[in-house]
Write a protein that holds these residues in place. Structure first.
Motif, PDB file in Angstrom:
ATOM      1  N   ASP A   1       0.808  -1.064   0.147  1.00 45.42           N
ATOM      2  CA  ASP A   1      -0.033  -0.289  -0.165  1.00 45.42           C
ATOM      3  C   ASP A   1       0.708   1.239  -0.213  1.00 45.42           C
ATOM      4  O   ASP A   1       0.547   2.374   0.843  1.00 45.42           O
ATOM      5  CB  ASP A   1      -1.206  -0.148   1.513  1.00 45.42           C
TER       6      ASP A   1
ATOM      7  N   VAL B   1      -2.474   7.107  -8.207  1.00 44.20           N
ATOM      8  CA  VAL B   1      -2.495   6.921  -9.022  1.00 44.20           C
ATOM      9  C   VAL B   1      -3.042   7.727  -9.361  1.00 44.20           C
ATOM     10  O   VAL B   1      -2.889   9.032  -9.441  1.00 44.20           O
ATOM     11  CB  VAL B   1      -3.521   6.666  -8.549  1.00 44.20           C
ATOM     12  N   LYS B   2      -2.383   7.930 -11.146  1.00 38.88           N
ATOM     13  CA  LYS B   2      -2.637   8.874 -12.163  1.00 38.88           C
ATOM     14  C   LYS B   2      -1.198   9.664 -12.134  1.00 38.88           C
ATOM     15  O   LYS B   2      -1.614  10.093 -13.058  1.00 38.88           O
ATOM     16  CB  LYS B   2      -4.287   8.794 -11.985  1.00 38.88           C
TER      17      LYS B   2
ATOM     18  N   ARG C   1      -0.125   4.176 -13.714  1.00 38.03           N
ATOM     19  CA  ARG C   1      -0.382   3.845 -12.308  1.00 38.03           C
ATOM     20  C   ARG C   1      -1.710   4.494 -12.641  1.00 38.03           C
ATOM     21  O   ARG C   1      -2.304   4.672 -12.241  1.00 38.03           O
ATOM     22  CB  ARG C   1       0.249   4.665 -11.398  1.00 38.03           C
ATOM     23  N   GLU C   2      -2.472   3.235 -13.041  1.00 37.90           N
ATOM     24  CA  GLU C   2      -4.104   3.098 -12.751  1.00 37.90           C
ATOM     25  C   GLU C   2      -4.362   2.752 -11.625  1.00 37.90           C
ATOM     26  O   GLU C   2      -5.666   2.456 -10.913  1.00 37.90           O
ATOM     27  CB  GLU C   2      -4.537   1.954 -13.948  1.00 37.90           C
ATOM     28  N   LYS C   3      -3.414   1.508 -10.724  1.00 43.84           N
ATOM     29  CA  LYS C   3      -4.130   1.412  -9.829  1.00 43.84           C
ATOM     30  C   LYS C   3      -2.931   1.566  -8.835  1.00 43.84           C
ATOM     31  O   LYS C   3      -1.748   1.915  -9.282  1.00 43.84           O
ATOM     32  CB  LYS C   3      -4.362  -0.036  -9.646  1.00 43.84           C
ATOM     33  N   LYS C   4      -3.264   1.738  -7.005  1.00 44.63           N
ATOM     34  CA  LYS C   4      -2.200   1.876  -6.494  1.00 44.63           C
ATOM     35  C   LYS C   4      -1.269   1.054  -6.249  1.00 44.63           C
ATOM     36  O   LYS C   4       0.511   1.801  -6.682  1.00 44.63           O
ATOM     37  CB  LYS C   4      -2.458   2.002  -5.341  1.00 44.63           C
ATOM     38  N   GLU C   5      -1.774  -0.379  -6.421  1.00 39.95           N
ATOM     39  CA  GLU C   5      -0.443  -1.361  -6.299  1.00 39.95           C
ATOM     40  C   GLU C   5       0.210  -1.507  -7.699  1.00 39.95           C
ATOM     41  O   GLU C   5       1.708  -2.266  -7.870  1.00 39.95           O
ATOM     42  CB  GLU C   5      -0.597  -2.642  -6.049  1.00 39.95           C
ATOM     43  N   ARG C   6       0.255  -0.789  -8.973  1.00 38.43           N
ATOM     44  CA  ARG C   6       1.050  -1.153 -10.345  1.00 38.43           C
ATOM     45  C   ARG C   6       1.934  -0.072 -10.720  1.00 38.43           C
ATOM     46  O   ARG C   6       0.862   1.075 -11.125  1.00 38.43           O
ATOM     47  CB  ARG C   6       0.182  -2.220 -10.676  1.00 38.43           C
TER      48      ARG C   6
END
Lengths: 115, 111
Positions: free
Chosen positions: A28, A52-53, A68-73
């Motif tokens: 996270d 994100v983004k 970065r579309e999702k926090k983890e990726r």
């Protein structure tokens, strides 16, 4: 334990191909980074994302983009791979906490060869 | 121009001795400095952080000093072991959440 994983350890691509390098972290963390590491030049920051983004250029962003579309990726994209992008690519993540006194956690790296 | 210098030549020492690695920088005013260890083919691993108002930090056999007047950090490993053989990187905080890394010094500890 914090874990940062990268999609491939080794990758061979041809000049002109579009290349995607994926990085996932499971703690996270707000911040994620992409570096490349070359002998004699050390680790150099390509791009950085603090949310994100959100993204920010590092020292050597030319020829790269990120998503970065999702926090983890956090994904690194080589739009049209060139031989001078042959390198070790390292992803890292860190917590966002006040003035940034935070360690970075690194993935195992992807060794990319562009032929 | 901004520069971080670590000795590019490998440091060879005998087991049991103290290893001292140097990180010098110019044209930076970092609020803190970090040291990482990197083994061949792997990502760096964080070891220690020291703030600009701290002169020295210790963790087990590791000690880091930070002299903002000399613009230098020293990294010491006491009672070194062959398992300490690795490349050690210093990193300076250059802005919000970002680090600039030195090229690293390779340490070889022989039995």
């Amino acid at each position: 334990d914090v874990k940062v994983t990268q999609s491939s350890r080794y990758l061979v691509k041809r000049t002109g191909e579009k290349v995607f390098l994926e990085c996932v972290q499971d703690m996270d963390h707000e911040n994620m980074f992409w570096y490349r590491q070359d002998p004699g030049l050390g680790l150099r920051l390509i791009y950085f994302s603090y949310d994100v983004k959100m993204k920010e250029k590092g020292d050597i962003p030319e020829g790269y983009s990120v998503s970065r579309e999702k926090k983890e990726r956090f994904s690194l994209i080589l739009e049209s791979a060139s031989t001078n992008q042959t390198s070790m690519y390292l992803c890292a993540s860190s917590l966002s906490q006040g003035q940034g006194y935070n360690e970075q956690f690194f993935g195992p790296g992807t060794r990319l060869t562009v032929l | 121009s901004q520069k971080i210098e670590q000795n590019s030549e490998a440091l060879n020492i005998q087991e049991g001795k103290t290893a001292t690695l140097t990180c010098n920088y110019t044209n930076y005013s970092p609020a803190y400095l970090q040291w990482y260890r990197q083994d061949p083919g792997r990502g760096p691993v964080f070891l220690l952080l020291i703030r600009e108002n701290e002169k020295e930090k210790r963790k087990e056999r590791l000690k880091v000093t930070f002299d903002t007047t000399l613009k230098q950090s020293l990294f010491h490993i006491t009672a070194s072991q062959p398992a300490d053989s690795a490349t050690y990187l210093c990193a300076l905080a250059t802005g919000f959440q970002k680090l600039v890394f030195g090229t690293g010094t390779r340490l070889l500890v022989s039995p």
